[in-house]
Design a protein around this motif. Structure first.
Motif, PDB file in Angstrom:
ATOM      1  N   GLU A   2       0.826  -1.203   0.000  1.00  0.00           N
ATOM      2  CA  GLU A   2       0.000   0.000   0.000  1.00  0.00           C
ATOM      3  C   GLU A   2       0.866   1.261   0.000  1.00  0.00           C
ATOM      4  OE1 GLU A   2      -4.176  -1.053   2.115  1.00  0.00           O
ATOM      5  OE2 GLU A   2      -2.520  -0.627   3.480  1.00  0.00           O
ATOM      6  N   LYS A   3       0.424   2.253  -0.777  1.00  0.00           N
ATOM      7  CA  LYS A   3       1.123   3.535  -0.810  1.00  0.00           C
ATOM      8  C   LYS A   3       0.515   4.472   0.232  1.00  0.00           C
ATOM      9  CE  LYS A   3       3.256   4.001  -5.336  1.00  0.00           C
ATOM     10  NZ  LYS A   3       3.517   4.945  -6.436  1.00  0.00           N
ATOM     11  N   ILE A   4       1.399   5.057   1.071  1.00  0.00           N
ATOM     12  CA  ILE A   4       0.951   5.912   2.159  1.00  0.00           C
ATOM     13  C   ILE A   4       1.455   7.331   1.933  1.00  0.00           C
ATOM     14  CG2 ILE A   4       0.826   6.184   4.655  1.00  0.00           C
ATOM     15  CD1 ILE A   4      -0.169   3.421   3.595  1.00  0.00           C
ATOM     16  N   LEU A   5       0.539   8.284   1.780  1.00  0.00           N
ATOM     17  CA  LEU A   5       0.928   9.686   1.640  1.00  0.00           C
ATOM     18  C   LEU A   5       1.170  10.269   3.026  1.00  0.00           C
ATOM     19  CD1 LEU A   5       1.224  12.139  -0.328  1.00  0.00           C
ATOM     20  CD2 LEU A   5      -1.121  12.752   0.339  1.00  0.00           C
ATOM     21  N   ILE A   6       2.347  10.847   3.224  1.00  0.00           N
ATOM     22  CA  ILE A   6       2.671  11.506   4.481  1.00  0.00           C
ATOM     23  C   ILE A   6       2.538  13.011   4.282  1.00  0.00           C
ATOM     24  CG2 ILE A   6       4.311  11.689   6.379  1.00  0.00           C
ATOM     25  CD1 ILE A   6       3.430   8.787   5.631  1.00  0.00           C
ATOM     26  N   VAL A   7       1.509  13.598   4.869  1.00  0.00           N
ATOM     27  CA  VAL A   7       1.291  15.041   4.800  1.00  0.00           C
ATOM     28  C   VAL A   7       2.024  15.655   5.993  1.00  0.00           C
ATOM     29  CG1 VAL A   7      -0.409  16.888   4.701  1.00  0.00           C
ATOM     30  CG2 VAL A   7      -0.968  14.629   3.769  1.00  0.00           C
ATOM     31  N   GLY A   8       2.971  16.537   5.706  1.00  0.00           N
ATOM     32  CA  GLY A   8       3.850  17.032   6.760  1.00  0.00           C
ATOM     33  C   GLY A   8       5.143  16.241   6.800  1.00  0.00           C
ATOM     34  N   ALA A   9       5.529  15.712   5.643  1.00  0.00           N
ATOM     35  CA  ALA A   9       6.690  14.821   5.549  1.00  0.00           C
ATOM     36  C   ALA A   9       7.987  15.484   5.963  1.00  0.00           C
ATOM     37  CB  ALA A   9       6.818  14.297   4.115  1.00  0.00           C
ATOM     38  N   ASN A  10       8.073  16.796   5.810  1.00  0.00           N
ATOM     39  CA  ASN A  10       9.319  17.494   6.106  1.00  0.00           C
ATOM     40  C   ASN A  10       9.465  17.841   7.591  1.00  0.00           C
ATOM     41  OD1 ASN A  10      11.677  18.323   4.603  1.00  0.00           O
ATOM     42  ND2 ASN A  10      11.188  20.428   5.182  1.00  0.00           N
ATOM     43  N   GLY A  11       8.424  17.577   8.371  1.00  0.00           N
ATOM     44  CA  GLY A  11       8.490  17.820   9.808  1.00  0.00           C
ATOM     45  C   GLY A  11       9.189  16.681  10.533  1.00  0.00           C
ATOM     46  N   PRO A  29       6.081   4.662   1.526  1.00  0.00           N
ATOM     47  CA  PRO A  29       5.781   6.061   1.816  1.00  0.00           C
ATOM     48  C   PRO A  29       5.903   6.960   0.591  1.00  0.00           C
ATOM     49  CG  PRO A  29       8.013   5.566   2.514  1.00  0.00           C
ATOM     50  CD  PRO A  29       7.422   4.272   2.001  1.00  0.00           C
ATOM     51  N   VAL A  30       5.046   7.964   0.544  1.00  0.00           N
ATOM     52  CA  VAL A  30       5.138   9.025  -0.455  1.00  0.00           C
ATOM     53  C   VAL A  30       5.131  10.343   0.314  1.00  0.00           C
ATOM     54  CG1 VAL A  30       4.074  10.146  -2.440  1.00  0.00           C
ATOM     55  CG2 VAL A  30       3.901   7.648  -2.179  1.00  0.00           C
ATOM     56  N   ALA A  31       6.187  11.127   0.165  1.00  0.00           N
ATOM     57  CA  ALA A  31       6.327  12.376   0.916  1.00  0.00           C
ATOM     58  C   ALA A  31       5.643  13.521   0.189  1.00  0.00           C
ATOM     59  CB  ALA A  31       7.801  12.696   1.127  1.00  0.00           C
ATOM     60  N   MET A  32       4.721  14.198   0.863  1.00  0.00           N
ATOM     61  CA  MET A  32       4.127  15.414   0.300  1.00  0.00           C
ATOM     62  C   MET A  32       4.951  16.602   0.785  1.00  0.00           C
ATOM     63  SD  MET A  32       0.240  16.875   0.617  1.00  0.00           S
ATOM     64  CE  MET A  32      -0.025  18.640   0.833  1.00  0.00           C
ATOM     65  N   ILE A  33       5.506  17.355  -0.165  1.00  0.00           N
ATOM     66  CA  ILE A  33       6.355  18.498   0.179  1.00  0.00           C
ATOM     67  C   ILE A  33       5.807  19.777  -0.454  1.00  0.00           C
ATOM     68  CG2 ILE A  33       8.438  17.106   0.494  1.00  0.00           C
ATOM     69  CD1 ILE A  33       9.322  17.909  -2.317  1.00  0.00           C
ATOM     70  N   ARG A  34       6.136  20.916   0.165  1.00  0.00           N
ATOM     71  CA  ARG A  34       5.588  22.194  -0.292  1.00  0.00           C
ATOM     72  C   ARG A  34       6.365  22.779  -1.464  1.00  0.00           C
ATOM     73  NH1 ARG A  34       4.363  26.412   4.355  1.00  0.00           N
ATOM     74  NH2 ARG A  34       3.538  27.475   2.520  1.00  0.00           N
ATOM     75  N   LYS A  68      -3.645   5.126   1.569  1.00  0.00           N
ATOM     76  CA  LYS A  68      -3.976   5.676   2.881  1.00  0.00           C
ATOM     77  C   LYS A  68      -3.159   6.951   3.121  1.00  0.00           C
ATOM     78  CE  LYS A  68      -5.127   1.113   4.747  1.00  0.00           C
ATOM     79  NZ  LYS A  68      -4.736   0.004   5.656  1.00  0.00           N
ATOM     80  N   VAL A  69      -3.621   7.756   4.082  1.00  0.00           N
ATOM     81  CA  VAL A  69      -2.976   9.038   4.369  1.00  0.00           C
ATOM     82  C   VAL A  69      -2.629   9.110   5.852  1.00  0.00           C
ATOM     83  CG1 VAL A  69      -3.320  11.550   4.492  1.00  0.00           C
ATOM     84  CG2 VAL A  69      -4.166  10.266   2.508  1.00  0.00           C
ATOM     85  N   ILE A  70      -1.424   9.607   6.151  1.00  0.00           N
ATOM     86  CA  ILE A  70      -1.071   9.992   7.520  1.00  0.00           C
ATOM     87  C   ILE A  70      -0.830  11.499   7.514  1.00  0.00           C
ATOM     88  CG2 ILE A  70       0.552   9.780   9.429  1.00  0.00           C
ATOM     89  CD1 ILE A  70       1.160   6.957   8.590  1.00  0.00           C
ATOM     90  N   PHE A  71      -1.602  12.218   8.325  1.00  0.00           N
ATOM     91  CA  PHE A  71      -1.512  13.679   8.391  1.00  0.00           C
ATOM     92  C   PHE A  71      -0.750  14.073   9.644  1.00  0.00           C
ATOM     93  CE2 PHE A  71      -2.812  17.941   9.465  1.00  0.00           C
ATOM     94  CZ  PHE A  71      -3.043  18.581   8.259  1.00  0.00           C
ATOM     95  N   THR A  72       0.463  14.622   9.452  1.00  0.00           N
ATOM     96  CA  THR A  72       1.262  15.082  10.590  1.00  0.00           C
ATOM     97  C   THR A  72       1.586  16.564  10.487  1.00  0.00           C
ATOM     98  OG1 THR A  72       3.431  14.640   9.581  1.00  0.00           O
ATOM     99  CG2 THR A  72       2.358  12.811  10.719  1.00  0.00           C
ATOM    100  N   ALA A  73       1.017  17.237   9.496  1.00  0.00           N
ATOM    101  CA  ALA A  73       1.306  18.657   9.315  1.00  0.00           C
ATOM    102  C   ALA A  73       0.762  19.459  10.483  1.00  0.00           C
ATOM    103  CB  ALA A  73       0.695  19.154   8.010  1.00  0.00           C
ATOM    104  N   GLY A  74       1.452  20.545  10.818  1.00  0.00           N
ATOM    105  CA  GLY A  74       0.974  21.394  11.895  1.00  0.00           C
ATOM    106  C   GLY A  74       1.774  22.680  11.941  1.00  0.00           C
ATOM    107  N   SER A  75       1.091  23.750  12.266  1.00  0.00           N
ATOM    108  CA  SER A  75       1.766  25.040  12.351  1.00  0.00           C
ATOM    109  C   SER A  75       2.497  25.192  13.677  1.00  0.00           C
ATOM    110  CB  SER A  75       0.743  26.164  12.211  1.00  0.00           C
ATOM    111  OG  SER A  75      -0.221  26.073  13.246  1.00  0.00           O
ATOM    112  N   GLY A  76       2.098  24.376  14.663  1.00  0.00           N
ATOM    113  CA  GLY A  76       2.709  24.476  15.989  1.00  0.00           C
ATOM    114  C   GLY A  76       1.971  25.457  16.873  1.00  0.00           C
ATOM    115  N   GLY A  77       2.034  25.203  18.166  1.00  0.00           N
ATOM    116  CA  GLY A  77       1.286  26.020  19.111  1.00  0.00           C
ATOM    117  C   GLY A  77       1.764  27.455  19.214  1.00  0.00           C
ATOM    118  N   ASP A  78       2.986  27.742  18.757  1.00  0.00           N
ATOM    119  CA  ASP A  78       3.532  29.105  18.860  1.00  0.00           C
ATOM    120  C   ASP A  78       3.161  29.978  17.665  1.00  0.00           C
ATOM    121  OD1 ASP A  78       4.778  28.419  21.244  1.00  0.00           O
ATOM    122  OD2 ASP A  78       6.580  27.719  20.225  1.00  0.00           O
TER     123      ASP A  78
END
Length: 216
Positions: A2-11, A29-34, A68-78
């Motif tokens: 299975e191919k898994i898209l990682i959103v937030g791959a650069n974090g 894994p497939v890395a989604m980058i900006r 499938k997708v794993i979403f790890t992107a985040g702007s951070g609490g700061d």
């Protein structure tokens, strides 16, 4: 496989997930980058990448061939409220909606403890509200999902032991390594299917903790 898209791959957490999946016999894994400047690290790992920006564009192209997708992107609490809304709320909703159209098999969301009660955490309230809105959108999307509301993330060495519950009695920390494994194990069906749970470091091995949580 299975191919898994990682959103937030650069974090930090995204990179850990890709390193683990890159040695998997079941997932690719497939890395989604900006932007293309971020591609070198993934090309060096011989990991496929795809360009996509949560803040700007239609995201249907990043999901071609993805299971499938794993979403790890985040702007951070700061981060300020405007940026947080764009990434953690609107960006997440955008990729959730695109995933539904693409008939993605499962969507794994990295969220945060406190997202169920943002008003109790004044310094992080805007961040937690954005996370809560995205979580709720995922739950109502019709997609199979898992939402992991992690405690404060640390760069400590992961010990592979956690404490999990739909609602924990107190806050805590958790190494990014262990969060990465939690998100990866959530790919397995029907483990923690359509569940939202909180996670901090603890005494129970990750696999048995997830199995016990799934059993209720």
């Amino acid at each position: 496989m299975e191919k898994i898209l990682i959103v937030g791959a650069n974090g930090s957490t995204g990179k850990r997930i890709i390193e683990i999946l890159n040695n998997s016999q079941s997932f690719e894994p497939v890395a989604m980058i900006r932007n293309e400047e971020q591609k070198t690290i993934f090309e060096d790992m011989e990991v496929q990448w795809v360009l996509g920006d949560l803040e700007q564009e239609d995201l249907s192209h990043v999901l071609k061939g993805i299971d499938k997708v794993i979403f790890t992107a985040g702007s951070g609490g700061d981060t300020g409220p405007e940026k947080t809304t764009e990434v953690d709320e609107k960006g997440a909703i955008k990729i959730i909606d695109a995933s539904k159209k693409a008939k993605i098999k499962k969507f794994i969301m990295l969220s945060s403890m406190g997202a169920d009660e943002p008003s109790k955490h004044k310094k992080l309230e805007h961040y937690l509200k954005a996370k809560a809105t995205a979580d709720e959108h995922l739950r109502k999307s019709g997609l199979d999902y898992t939402i992991v509301r992690a405690g404060a993330l640390t760069d400590d060495l992961g010990m592979g032991k956690v404490k999990l519950a739909e609602k924990l009695d107190s806050a805590g920390e958790i190494p990014r390594d262990d969060v990465a494994f939690l998100l990866i194990m959530s790919l397995a069906d029907p483990l923690v299917k359509n569940m939202t749970f909180e996670a901090v470091e603890g005494d129970e091995p990750i696999k048995s903790a997830m199995i016990n949580l799934s059993k209720g």
